[in-house]
Design a protein around this motif. Structure first.
Motif, PDB file in Angstrom:
ATOM      1  N   ASP A  97     -29.395 -16.359  31.647  1.00  0.00           N
ATOM      2  CA  ASP A  97     -29.361 -16.719  30.224  1.00  0.00           C
ATOM      3  C   ASP A  97     -30.222 -15.793  29.360  1.00  0.00           C
ATOM      4  O   ASP A  97     -30.645 -16.164  28.270  1.00  0.00           O
TER       5      ASP A  97
ATOM      6  N   GLU B  42     -26.262 -12.562  24.186  1.00  0.00           N
ATOM      7  CA  GLU B  42     -26.768 -13.799  24.775  1.00  0.00           C
ATOM      8  C   GLU B  42     -26.119 -14.008  26.131  1.00  0.00           C
ATOM      9  O   GLU B  42     -24.912 -14.202  26.229  1.00  0.00           O
ATOM     10  N   GLY B  43     -26.927 -13.910  27.167  1.00  0.00           N
ATOM     11  CA  GLY B  43     -26.461 -14.065  28.535  1.00  0.00           C
ATOM     12  C   GLY B  43     -26.270 -12.719  29.215  1.00  0.00           C
ATOM     13  O   GLY B  43     -25.837 -11.749  28.593  1.00  0.00           O
TER      14      GLY B  43
END
Length: 174
Positions: A66, A82-83
């Motif tokens: 994450d 994001e991620g």
């Protein structure tokens, strides 16, 4: 003799007055690295060493699933991812697919303070068109449980974006 000394002292004072005002000097006790900082530095250093030696997948090894990775700058490749999978899919794979030899660190300096690790490194590779790729990077990691959960990356986006513009992606790949 006394006049000469006073003249020299006045000259030094005038020269000092012409300098910009400096912040007061505050003596600080030397900091002792925390166990957390030492562990985080060792994790990042070992990952960079494996990457330099064998081309290991540093992103899989070092990033949490994450992670939030931010590429600072104003070029088309700058942005927030994001991620780990989003970062690899949108920033890493399109670039790597245009290389004939992967970018590897050829020089590095790593510092740590608590949960933060700073890696300043030089990378080199070769694009599929035969042109060398060289860049300087600073990655700032915020670590948690041995993985990077936030990364801010600074690099010269001009040569990075040039590879993306100049070298076509392989058929069927971004």
């Amino acid at each position: 003799m006394m006049i000469a000394s006073i003249t020299r002292l006045a000259a030094v004072a005038l020269a000092a007055a012409a300098l910009p005002a400096a912040a007061p000097v505050v003596a600080e006790a030397p900091s002792v690295p925390s166990a957390t900082a030492a562990r985080n530095k060792q994790i990042v250093t070992a990952a960079f060493d494996r990457w330099a030696a064998s081309g290991s997948n540093i992103f899989e090894e070092l990033l949490s699933a994450d992670v939030v990775w931010t590429i600072e700058g104003s070029g088309p490749s700058a942005g927030r991812f994001e991620g780990r999978e989003a970062f690899v899919a949108r920033a890493v794979r399109p670039f790597v697919s245009r290389l004939s030899t992967p970018v590897r660190p050829v020089a590095k300096r790593i510092w740590a303070d608590g949960d933060h690790v700073i890696a300043n490194w030089e990378g080199e590779g070769v694009a599929r068109d035969g042109a060398p790729y060289r860049n300087s990077y600073v990655w700032i990691f915020r670590m948690r449980d041995g993985k990077a959960v936030e990364v801010t990356a600074y690099l010269d986006l001009v040569p990075y974006d040039d590879v993306l513009r100049r070298v076509p992606a392989p058929v069927g790949r971004p």
